[in-house]
Scaffold this active site. Structure first.
Site, mmCIF file in Angstrom:
data_model
loop_
_atom_site.group_PDB
_atom_site.id
_atom_site.type_symbol
_atom_site.label_atom_id
_atom_site.label_comp_id
_atom_site.label_asym_id
_atom_site.label_seq_id
_atom_site.Cartn_x
_atom_site.Cartn_y
_atom_site.Cartn_z
ATOM 1 N N HIS A 159 0.826 -1.212 0.000
ATOM 2 C CA HIS A 159 0.000 0.000 0.000
ATOM 3 C C HIS A 159 0.863 1.267 0.000
ATOM 4 C CE1 HIS A 159 -3.516 -2.521 1.020
ATOM 5 N NE2 HIS A 159 -2.677 -3.151 1.834
ATOM 6 N N SER A 280 14.080 20.395 -17.528
ATOM 7 C CA SER A 280 12.940 21.289 -17.719
ATOM 8 C C SER A 280 13.379 22.520 -18.489
ATOM 9 C CB SER A 280 12.363 21.697 -16.362
ATOM 10 O OG SER A 280 11.500 22.802 -16.494
ATOM 11 N N LYS A 286 15.772 20.588 -12.514
ATOM 12 C CA LYS A 286 14.996 19.361 -12.712
ATOM 13 C C LYS A 286 15.816 18.247 -13.355
ATOM 14 C CE LYS A 286 11.416 18.652 -11.795
ATOM 15 N NZ LYS A 286 10.206 18.818 -12.592
ATOM 16 N N GLU A 293 8.857 7.308 -17.528
ATOM 17 C CA GLU A 293 7.497 7.802 -17.727
ATOM 18 C C GLU A 293 6.978 7.433 -19.107
ATOM 19 O OE1 GLU A 293 8.019 11.653 -14.741
ATOM 20 O OE2 GLU A 293 7.921 11.954 -16.903
#
Length: 464
Positions: A159, A280, A286, A293
């Site tokens: 979880h 970025s 970043k 992804e």
């Protein structure tokens, strides 16, 4: 192109609408199968020669002509015409241009219905071999890292909450076993794909008694199809392949999700190498895990290819229907996307930078609450009672705002007289991990056993 020049134009008296010409043309997609189409035609020519429908000179002429066509494809020198509907049309047209009348004999008894599904199976057979190699590489990266990073401890989660201490290597192998199952599924698909449909004609079979069994051997198929109507409409092998791609993509997505989480500053267990990260355009600091992804996102498109083609199949009447023209596009897209995903996953995992100190620092004593219950079980307490008493230990430590190892023996005694001073021996993460020695556990012994099994599995495939 006038209808009388088409492969099917004899009974037509008017031109095909340009709108239909555009929709009907699949050449931009099925041209990828030019080599398979040529191979199938060469072997089919051999079958025709064996039953005296081609002379030896005609057979040789067809073989030489088809090799010339192959060179044109490979050298990208083909000038396509408006009437070129598909790769089969182009190959037949070019063959006729090279050798003349013998080319017109090649298609006797054969339909594009059995021709295209043969081409697809030949293409997919080769594609699956390449995917098998990539899957093997991925599993080997997992086992190599697990062996070299065997002793790193980290939290295991359920979880997304800290649960129990585990070895990082055990986490790595949890994904390796998923991909091992995927590879097994891919290998089991190959025999069902390797059934020859050629010789089924349009739907009723081949009337010239060609030797289909010999034809299957020449093309490397295991067996021949037993029902011509089923053979020309069968796309189960495509659906199975799309399902396999989808499931493998889901496993890649779950791996990516874990690593995305572990690479955040909040976790900082790993760092994605710069070569598999992006930045970025606005925020200079970043370091984005775009490789992972993209894998996570593309897994959804793989499922889309599967569900889309399933809906195409579900309402089709028996034998070939033009709806099936989309089969190749789904097959090619799934293959291409998954191949890219696997290559990126292999690279990202191979260059991944592990941060062992951060993994260890994330361990907390509350993760050993289960060990308190096990301590009591070993002293004869029933597990349900032991679980309840361990929960009371957790509650007492929270009430006192101290960790469980900081509780005194008297604190423990207020919960149960069964607790002795040896309770303090359990507050050791390494000892906790090492108690899971059963097959499949996270102890060093068990993890090494997993590594050896997977190494042997990969060696057997490499040597087969």
């Amino acid at each position: 192109m006038n209808s009388k020049h088409k492969l099917w134009g004899g009974r037509f008296t008017s031109e095909t609408s340009s709108l239909l010409e555009h929709l009907n043309c699949s050449l931009n997609i099925d041209r990828r199968m030019y080599a398979e189409d040529i191979l199938g035609s060469q072997k089919y020519a051999n079958a025709l020669y064996k039953i005296n429908l081609l002379t030896e000179d005609e057979l040789q002429s067809i073989h030489v002509g088809l090799e010339t066509v192959r060179q044109q494809w490979e050298n990208d020198t083909i000038e396509f015409q408006n009437g070129d509907e598909d790769v089969h049309t182009v190959n037949e047209r070019l063959l006729k241009e090279h050798i003349g009348k013998p080319a017109m004999k090649l298609h006797v008894g054969r339909s594009r219905n059995d021709q295209v599904v043969t081409d697809m199976k030949l293409w997919l057979r080769s594609a699956m071999q390449k995917l098998e190699s990539l899957m093997l590489d991925l599993i080997q990266v997992f086992t190599e890292r697990a062996a070299s990073e065997l002793d790193v401890l980290m939290p295991g989660y359920t979880h997304l909450q800290r649960a129990q201490p585990i070895r990082w290597s055990h986490w790595l192998l949890s994904h390796a076993w998923n991909f091992k199952a995927d590879l097994d599924r891919l290998k089991s698909l190959k025999p069902r794909c390797n059934i020859l449909p050629l010789g089924s004609g349009a739907l009723a079979g081949n009337p010239f008694n060609i030797d289909r069994i010999h034809l299957a051997k020449e093309l490397g198929f295991d067996i021949v199809s037993q029902n011509s109507m089923q053979a020309v409409s069968d796309r189960d092998f495509v659906l199975e392949f799309l399902f396999w791609c989808s499931l493998t993509g889901l496993h890649l997505s779950r791996l990516a999700e874990d690593l995305i989480i572990y690479s955040t500053k909040e976790f900082s267990f790993v760092s994605i190498d710069d070569s598999f990260s992006t930045g970025s355009s606005l925020m200079p600091q970043k370091h984005n895990p775009d490789s992972l992804e993209l894998i996570r996102g593309l897994s959804g498109t793989l499922c889309g290819e599967l569900t889309g083609f399933m809906m195409t199949i579900k309402g089709l009447p028996t034998t070939y229907n033009k709806d099936l023209q989309s089969d190749k596009e789904h097959m090619f897209k799934a293959n291409d996307r998954l191949t890219s995903m696997l290559n990126v996953a292999i690279g990202a995992l191979r260059t991944l930078q592990l941060k062992p100190k951060n993994c260890k620092a994330a361990l907390s004593y509350d993760m050993l609450a289960t060990d308190v219950a096990y301590y009591l079980v070993r002293k004869g307490v029933a597990f349900r009672e032991a679980h309840h008493l361990a929960g009371q230990v957790v509650s007492l430590s929270e009430e006192k705002h101290i960790s469980m190892p900081e509780l005194t023996i008297n604190d423990y005694k207020t919960i149960s007289d069964i607790f002795e001073s040896d309770i303090f021996n359990i507050w050791n993460y390494e000892n906790s991990v090492e108690q899971y020695k059963v097959i499949g556990g996270t102890s060093k012994q068990s993890v090494i056993r997993q590594i050896k099994f997977l190494e042997q599995y990969c060696n057997n495939i490499n040597n087969s």
